[in-house]
Design a protein around this motif. Structure first.
Motif, PDB file in Angstrom:
ATOM      1  N   ALA A 139       0.842  -1.186   0.000  1.00  0.00           N
ATOM      2  CA  ALA A 139       0.000   0.000   0.000  1.00  0.00           C
ATOM      3  C   ALA A 139       0.880   1.239   0.000  1.00  0.00           C
ATOM      4  O   ALA A 139       1.934   1.283   0.635  1.00  0.00           O
ATOM      5  CB  ALA A 139      -0.906  -0.008   1.224  1.00  0.00           C
ATOM      6  N   GLY A 140       0.452   2.252  -0.737  1.00  0.00           N
ATOM      7  CA  GLY A 140       1.229   3.472  -0.860  1.00  0.00           C
ATOM      8  C   GLY A 140       2.065   3.539  -2.115  1.00  0.00           C
ATOM      9  O   GLY A 140       2.650   4.574  -2.421  1.00  0.00           O
ATOM     10  N   THR A 141       2.129   2.438  -2.868  1.00  0.00           N
ATOM     11  CA  THR A 141       2.901   2.404  -4.112  1.00  0.00           C
ATOM     12  C   THR A 141       2.201   3.242  -5.188  1.00  0.00           C
ATOM     13  O   THR A 141       0.970   3.272  -5.271  1.00  0.00           O
ATOM     14  CB  THR A 141       3.060   0.950  -4.598  1.00  0.00           C
ATOM     15  OG1 THR A 141       3.762   0.211  -3.610  1.00  0.00           O
ATOM     16  CG2 THR A 141       3.821   0.890  -5.910  1.00  0.00           C
ATOM     17  N   SER A 142       2.985   3.911  -6.009  1.00  0.00           N
ATOM     18  CA  SER A 142       2.443   4.694  -7.116  1.00  0.00           C
ATOM     19  C   SER A 142       2.753   4.019  -8.443  1.00  0.00           C
ATOM     20  O   SER A 142       3.618   3.140  -8.527  1.00  0.00           O
ATOM     21  CB  SER A 142       3.050   6.104  -7.119  1.00  0.00           C
ATOM     22  OG  SER A 142       4.433   6.043  -7.451  1.00  0.00           O
ATOM     23  N   GLY A 143       2.063   4.461  -9.479  1.00  0.00           N
ATOM     24  CA  GLY A 143       2.304   3.910 -10.804  1.00  0.00           C
ATOM     25  C   GLY A 143       3.701   4.185 -11.313  1.00  0.00           C
ATOM     26  O   GLY A 143       4.280   3.379 -12.045  1.00  0.00           O
ATOM     27  N   GLY A 144       4.255   5.334 -10.940  1.00  0.00           N
ATOM     28  CA  GLY A 144       5.609   5.649 -11.361  1.00  0.00           C
ATOM     29  C   GLY A 144       6.640   4.667 -10.825  1.00  0.00           C
ATOM     30  O   GLY A 144       7.666   4.421 -11.465  1.00  0.00           O
ATOM     31  N   GLN A 145       6.365   4.085  -9.664  1.00  0.00           N
ATOM     32  CA  GLN A 145       7.289   3.119  -9.068  1.00  0.00           C
ATOM     33  C   GLN A 145       7.239   1.770  -9.764  1.00  0.00           C
ATOM     34  O   GLN A 145       8.179   0.976  -9.657  1.00  0.00           O
ATOM     35  CB  GLN A 145       6.982   2.961  -7.575  1.00  0.00           C
ATOM     36  CG  GLN A 145       7.287   4.196  -6.749  1.00  0.00           C
ATOM     37  CD  GLN A 145       6.810   4.060  -5.310  1.00  0.00           C
ATOM     38  OE1 GLN A 145       5.614   4.042  -5.040  1.00  0.00           O
ATOM     39  NE2 GLN A 145       7.746   3.942  -4.395  1.00  0.00           N
ATOM     40  N   LEU A 146       6.159   1.469 -10.476  1.00  0.00           N
ATOM     41  CA  LEU A 146       6.010   0.176 -11.131  1.00  0.00           C
ATOM     42  C   LEU A 146       6.451   0.183 -12.590  1.00  0.00           C
ATOM     43  O   LEU A 146       6.661  -0.876 -13.184  1.00  0.00           O
ATOM     44  CB  LEU A 146       4.542  -0.271 -11.063  1.00  0.00           C
ATOM     45  CG  LEU A 146       3.944  -0.505  -9.670  1.00  0.00           C
ATOM     46  CD1 LEU A 146       2.475  -0.905  -9.796  1.00  0.00           C
ATOM     47  CD2 LEU A 146       4.718  -1.558  -8.905  1.00  0.00           C
ATOM     48  N   ASP A 147       6.609   1.344 -13.149  1.00  0.00           N
ATOM     49  CA  ASP A 147       6.821   1.461 -14.595  1.00  0.00           C
ATOM     50  C   ASP A 147       8.040   0.692 -15.095  1.00  0.00           C
ATOM     51  O   ASP A 147       7.998   0.052 -16.150  1.00  0.00           O
ATOM     52  CB  ASP A 147       6.953   2.942 -14.960  1.00  0.00           C
ATOM     53  CG  ASP A 147       7.142   3.158 -16.443  1.00  0.00           C
ATOM     54  OD1 ASP A 147       6.182   2.957 -17.196  1.00  0.00           O
ATOM     55  OD2 ASP A 147       8.263   3.506 -16.845  1.00  0.00           O
ATOM     56  N   THR A 148       9.130   0.727 -14.334  1.00  0.00           N
ATOM     57  CA  THR A 148      10.373   0.087 -14.779  1.00  0.00           C
ATOM     58  C   THR A 148      10.204  -1.412 -14.995  1.00  0.00           C
ATOM     59  O   THR A 148      10.895  -2.007 -15.827  1.00  0.00           O
ATOM     60  CB  THR A 148      11.492   0.338 -13.744  1.00  0.00           C
ATOM     61  OG1 THR A 148      11.593   1.738 -13.520  1.00  0.00           O
ATOM     62  CG2 THR A 148      12.825  -0.200 -14.216  1.00  0.00           C
ATOM     63  N   LEU A 149       9.285  -2.026 -14.254  1.00  0.00           N
ATOM     64  CA  LEU A 149       9.059  -3.464 -14.412  1.00  0.00           C
ATOM     65  C   LEU A 149       8.760  -3.826 -15.856  1.00  0.00           C
ATOM     66  O   LEU A 149       9.225  -4.851 -16.361  1.00  0.00           O
ATOM     67  CB  LEU A 149       7.896  -3.907 -13.516  1.00  0.00           C
ATOM     68  CG  LEU A 149       8.104  -3.833 -12.010  1.00  0.00           C
ATOM     69  CD1 LEU A 149       6.770  -3.932 -11.292  1.00  0.00           C
ATOM     70  CD2 LEU A 149       9.055  -4.927 -11.566  1.00  0.00           C
ATOM     71  N   ALA A 150       7.984  -3.001 -16.519  1.00  0.00           N
ATOM     72  CA  ALA A 150       7.562  -3.306 -17.885  1.00  0.00           C
ATOM     73  C   ALA A 150       8.639  -2.980 -18.921  1.00  0.00           C
ATOM     74  O   ALA A 150       8.611  -3.509 -20.031  1.00  0.00           O
ATOM     75  CB  ALA A 150       6.287  -2.530 -18.213  1.00  0.00           C
ATOM     76  N   ARG A 151       9.586  -2.131 -18.571  1.00  0.00           N
ATOM     77  CA  ARG A 151      10.600  -1.695 -19.533  1.00  0.00           C
ATOM     78  C   ARG A 151      11.923  -2.446 -19.406  1.00  0.00           C
ATOM     79  O   ARG A 151      12.773  -2.372 -20.299  1.00  0.00           O
ATOM     80  CB  ARG A 151      10.869  -0.189 -19.343  1.00  0.00           C
ATOM     81  CG  ARG A 151       9.663   0.687 -19.560  1.00  0.00           C
ATOM     82  CD  ARG A 151      10.004   2.164 -19.339  1.00  0.00           C
ATOM     83  NE  ARG A 151       8.799   2.971 -19.318  1.00  0.00           N
ATOM     84  CZ  ARG A 151       8.247   3.544 -20.387  1.00  0.00           C
ATOM     85  NH1 ARG A 151       8.829   3.415 -21.568  1.00  0.00           N
ATOM     86  NH2 ARG A 151       7.139   4.245 -20.284  1.00  0.00           N
ATOM     87  N   GLN A 152      12.132  -3.146 -18.304  1.00  0.00           N
ATOM     88  CA  GLN A 152      13.465  -3.641 -17.970  1.00  0.00           C
ATOM     89  C   GLN A 152      14.096  -4.503 -19.063  1.00  0.00           C
ATOM     90  O   GLN A 152      15.296  -4.377 -19.351  1.00  0.00           O
ATOM     91  CB  GLN A 152      13.413  -4.410 -16.653  1.00  0.00           C
ATOM     92  CG  GLN A 152      12.442  -5.586 -16.659  1.00  0.00           C
ATOM     93  CD  GLN A 152      12.379  -6.281 -15.306  1.00  0.00           C
ATOM     94  OE1 GLN A 152      13.394  -6.611 -14.708  1.00  0.00           O
ATOM     95  NE2 GLN A 152      11.158  -6.517 -14.818  1.00  0.00           N
ATOM     96  N   TYR A 153      13.332  -5.373 -19.688  1.00  0.00           N
ATOM     97  CA  TYR A 153      13.918  -6.293 -20.666  1.00  0.00           C
ATOM     98  C   TYR A 153      14.216  -5.583 -21.996  1.00  0.00           C
ATOM     99  O   TYR A 153      15.144  -5.966 -22.715  1.00  0.00           O
ATOM    100  CB  TYR A 153      13.000  -7.488 -20.883  1.00  0.00           C
ATOM    101  CG  TYR A 153      12.739  -8.220 -19.587  1.00  0.00           C
ATOM    102  CD1 TYR A 153      13.731  -9.015 -19.004  1.00  0.00           C
ATOM    103  CD2 TYR A 153      11.530  -8.073 -18.904  1.00  0.00           C
ATOM    104  CE1 TYR A 153      13.517  -9.656 -17.794  1.00  0.00           C
ATOM    105  CE2 TYR A 153      11.308  -8.712 -17.693  1.00  0.00           C
ATOM    106  CZ  TYR A 153      12.300  -9.492 -17.138  1.00  0.00           C
ATOM    107  OH  TYR A 153      12.090 -10.119 -15.934  1.00  0.00           O
ATOM    108  N   LEU A 154      13.446  -4.554 -22.307  1.00  0.00           N
ATOM    109  CA  LEU A 154      13.755  -3.724 -23.463  1.00  0.00           C
ATOM    110  C   LEU A 154      15.010  -2.906 -23.198  1.00  0.00           C
ATOM    111  O   LEU A 154      15.879  -2.781 -24.069  1.00  0.00           O
ATOM    112  CB  LEU A 154      12.568  -2.808 -23.784  1.00  0.00           C
ATOM    113  CG  LEU A 154      11.322  -3.508 -24.329  1.00  0.00           C
ATOM    114  CD1 LEU A 154      10.106  -2.598 -24.232  1.00  0.00           C
ATOM    115  CD2 LEU A 154      11.530  -3.958 -25.767  1.00  0.00           C
TER     116      LEU A 154
END
Length: 602
Positions: free
Chosen positions: A446-461
Motif C-alpha cells: 500500500a502506498g505504491t504509485s504507478g511511477g514506481q512500477l513502470d520500470t518493471l515493464a521496460r526492464q527487458y527492453l
C-alpha cells in the motif's frame, strides 16, 4: 463561400486577429471541460491545421506558425500538416511560450481563449512571455470561431440514465459523500466541470462526445448535498429528472458563466486547477467568491470501482474477448491471402463487437497499423494512409468498446505469415511480453504509485538498449472515459500527471508495454488489470496485486520461447487456460478450433 484549404483558413484567422488588434493566438485541442476527446464543434486545431491526433496545440503570428505535439505524433503531424505553413515542434523539448516570445515583436499581444486553457497554463505562459516584453491577453470571444463558418453546433442529444444496478451506488449517495467532504473542509460548494465526473456523479450518460458517453454540462455541488446542473434543458428527459429528484436543479448551460459571477459572492468554492478552465476561476472571483485549489472530489471515488462496476467490467470483458477472438480467427484466414487492409480489418473488428452484445460505441478510434504504420503508437488509419496487410509482416490492432456494464481496451500484435517471423521481431515481441508479465505478476505494498512500477515493464527492453515513448498504463472508466485518472503507470520524470498517485484497491489500469521501429513495425501487448488485495504469509502491512481482466489469445508465433523463464512460461500457460475457459463456451465451429490451437501451452 466556405474556405476549403488550410492555407485559406490560416489566412482568414490572421485577418481576424488583425481586425481585433491582436498579434498572435494559441489554438489547443480542448473544450470548456478540459476533455481529452472533444465534440466536433471543438475540433479547432484539426480544422485549422489538418492534424487529427488527440493531443497537441498550435501558435500563430502574422508571419509564422508552429504546431506542437509529443513523440506519439511525430510521424502523424508530418503526414497531416503542411510544413510550408507550420513549423513542427516537439514537446516537452520545445516550449510554445518560448517560441512565441522569440518570434513575436516586442510589445506584441498574444491572445488565448480562457475557456480552453487552465489558469496554471495561462500564468506560466504569461510569465515566460513577459520576459520577452510580450503580453498574453484574454480573447473576448474565440477568433477562430468567428472565421469557422460551418462550425458544427454542440450536440443536442438527450442524456439517459445509467441504472443503479450497473452504477452500484445512487447519485444521492455520491452527492451526500462529497457534501460531507465539503462540510469537513468548510467549503460552501465545488465546481465540477470534467464531463466524466458529472456523468458519474449524476448516474447519467450521453452521446455528446464521440467514443465517450458523456453530456456537455457542469455541476456545482453545494455543502447541503443539493446541486445545480448546467445543461441545455431540452437534453434532459423526464425519467432523468425523476431519478435525480428535487435536490438537483436543472439550469441552462449557457447561463453558467453568469451564475458563477452572481450567485456565489462571499462563498468559498473548491475548484480543480487541472480539470477546470481559467474562465471559471475568473468568473467566480469577479463575482466576489473565494476559490480554493482542490482536486475534483469525484475523481478518486470514480476511479475506485465498486463491486457492481467490477462485475460489469468482468462481464463486458468476457463478451469483448469473444468478439476480438472471432476477429483474430477471421484475420488468420483472410490476411495471409492478401484480402485485408487496415480499414477493412478495423471495420470487421467493429462488426464483431456489434454482434457480441449491447455495444454502444467504440471506446476510441481503432488503431489498425500494418508494418510501418504500426510503428506510430497512436496511428489512425484513413483512405490516404491505408495499407494492405502484406504477407510476412507485423500487424498491430489497439481497440475497445463501450458497453453499459464496462469499457474495454485491448491491443494485440499479430504476425501475418506464412513464413516464420524474423529473429529481431521475435526478440522485441518477447521482451515486450516479458515486461507485460513482470508487471502483471508484481505484488506491491500500500502506498505504491504507478511511477514506481513502470520500470518493471521496460526492464527487458532496456537490457537490449531500446524503449518506448508512451506510458505503460492508464486508468479506465466504467462505461465512461477509456483514459481515466488520477492513476497512471509511466515514467515519473517531469512530473507527469498521475505517476505519483497512490494506487488503491478497485482501480483499473491498462498494462501495455510496446516497442516501435520507425519505418518497419510496431509491437504492443495490452490487457486491463484490476488492483486487488493480496495475502502473503508473514506479510507486514497491506499488499496488492493485479487481477487480469482481458482474456484474448496472444500470438504464439511471435514468441521466442528460449527467452522466457520457467515462471514466465507458466504465466503464459495459466493465462491461456483461463482464456479458453472463458471464451470456449461462446465460440463454435472453426473459431472454436482456432481458439483451441491458440491456447495450447508453450
Amino acid at each position: 463561400m466556405l474556405m476549403q484549404t488550410h492555407e485559406a483558413r490560416l489566412d482568414a484567422l490572421r485577418k481576424e486577429l488583425q481586425r481585433r488588434e491582436l498579434d498572435g493566438f494559441v489554438v489547443p485541442i480542448s473544450d470548456e471541460h478540459m476533455s481529452e476527446y472533444v465534440g466536433a464543434y471543438a475540433q479547432r486545431l484539426e480544422w485549422l491545421t489538418g492534424f487529427g491526433g488527440s493531443a497537441g496545440s498550435a501558435a500563430l503570428l502574422a508571419d509564422k506558425a508552429a504546431i506542437f505535439v509529443d513523440g506519439r505524433y511525430t510521424s502523424q503531424v508530418r503526414d497531416q500538416v503542411d510544413g510550408s505553413l507550420w513549423e513542427y515542434k516537439s514537446v516537452p523539448a520545445d516550449s510554445m511560450a518560448e517560441w512565441l516570445g522569440q518570434n513575436a515583436a516586442k510589445g506584441a499581444r498574444i491572445a488565448y481563449d480562457p475557456w480552453l486553457h487552465t489558469r496554471g497554463w495561462a500564468q506560466a505562459a504569461a510569465k515566460v512571455l513577459a520576459g520577452y516584453d510580450v503580453e498574453l491577453v484574454e480573447a473576448d470571444s474565440n477568433p477562430l470561431d468567428a472565421v469557422w463558418k460551418d462550425q458544427p453546433v454542440p450536440s443536442d442529444a438527450p442524456v439517459f440514465v445509467q441504472d443503479e444496478e450497473l452504477a452500484g451506488q445512487s447519485s444521492a449517495d455520491k452527492r451526500a459523500k462529497i457534501a460531507e467532504w465539503l462540510q469537513e473542509m468548510r467549503y460552501d460548494a465545488t465546481v465540477i466541470s470534467a464531463l466524466d465526473s458529472v456523468a458519474w456523479l449524476l448516474n447519467i450518460r450521453g452521446t455528446d462526445v464521440v467514443h465517450t458517453p458523456v453530456a456537455l454540462s457542469y455541476i456545482i455541488l453545494n455543502q447541503d448535498g443539493t446541486a445545480d446542473w448546467f445543461i441545455a434543458p431540452d437534453k434532459v428527459p423526464d425519467d432523468v429528472t425523476r431519478q435525480l429528484g428535487n435536490a438537483v436543479r436543472i439550469r441552462p448551460r449557457d447561463g453558467f458563466e453568469e451564475a458563477l459571477k452572481k450567485d456565489y459572492a462571499g462563498k468559498r468554492l473548491a475548484v480543480d486547477p487541472d480539470r477546470t478552465v481559467a474562465a471559471v476561476f475568473q468568473a467566480l472571483e469577479a463575482g466576489g467568491a473565494e476559490t480554493v485549489r482542490a482536486m475534483d472530489p469525484a475523481v478518486l471515488p470514480k476511479a475506485i470501482k465498486n463491486e457492481a462496476e467490477i462485475r460489469g467490467q468482468r462481464a463486458s470483458q468476457k463478451r469483448d474477448g469473444a468478439a476480438v477472438s472471432r476477429f483474430l480467427h477471421w484475420l488468420s484466414v483472410e490476411a495471409p491471402q492478401g484480402r485485408v487492409d487496415e480499414l477493412s480489418a478495423a471495420a470487421k473488428l467493429h462488426e464483431c463487437r456489434k454482434n457480441c452484445g449491447d455495444l454502444r460505441d467504440l471506446s476510441f478510434d481503432t488503431i489498425s497499423g500494418s508494418g510501418p504504420n504500426g510503428a506510430n503508437p497512436h496511428y489512425r488509419v484513413n483512405e490516404e494512409t491505408n495499407r494492405q496487410l502484406e504477407p510476412n509482416s507485423v500487424y498491430l490492432v489497439d481497440s475497445g468498446g463501450q458497453y453499459p456494464d464496462g469499457t474495454t481496451d485491448i491491443t494485440r500484435t499479430v504476425w501475418v505469415g506464412p513464413d516464420t517471423p524474423p529473429a529481431e521481431v521475435k526478440d522485441r515481441f518477447t521482451r515486450v511480453l516479458k515486461g507485460h508479465i513482470a508487471l502483471d505478476r508484481q505484488v506491491f505494498p500500500a502506498g505504491t504509485s504507478g511511477g514506481q512500477l513502470d520500470t518493471l515493464a521496460r526492464q527487458y527492453l532496456w537490457m537490449a538498449g531500446v524503449d518506448y515513448g508512451h506510458g505503460t498504463g492508464h486508468g479506465v472508466g466504467s462505461f465512461l472515459a477509456v483514459h481515466e485518472g488520477p492513476q497512471r503507470i509511466g515514467k515519473s520524470r517531469g512530473g507527469q500527471a498521475g505517476t505519483g498517485q497512490e494506487l488503491f484497491e478497485g482501480m483499473i489500469l491498462s498494462n501495455e508495454p510496446g516497442y516501435y521501429k520507425p519505418g518497419a513495425f510496431g509491437i504492443r501487448i495490452e490487457n486491463l488489470v484490476l488492483i486487488e488485495k493480496r495475502k502473503i504469509e508473514g506479510m507486514e502491512g497491506e499488499y496488492f496485486g493485479f487481477e487480469t481482466l482481458t482474456f484474448v489469445p496472444i500470438d504464439k508465433t511471435l514468441v521466442e520461447r528460449d527467452l522466457l523463464t520457467a515462471d514466465e512460461r507458466e504465466w503464459w500457460n495459466l493465462y491461456h487456460a483461463k482464456v479458453h475457459d472463458l471464451l470456449a463456451p461462446q465460440l463454435e465451429g472453426e473459431v472454436r478450433s482456432w481458439l483451441d490451437e491458440a491456447c495450447q501451452p508453450l
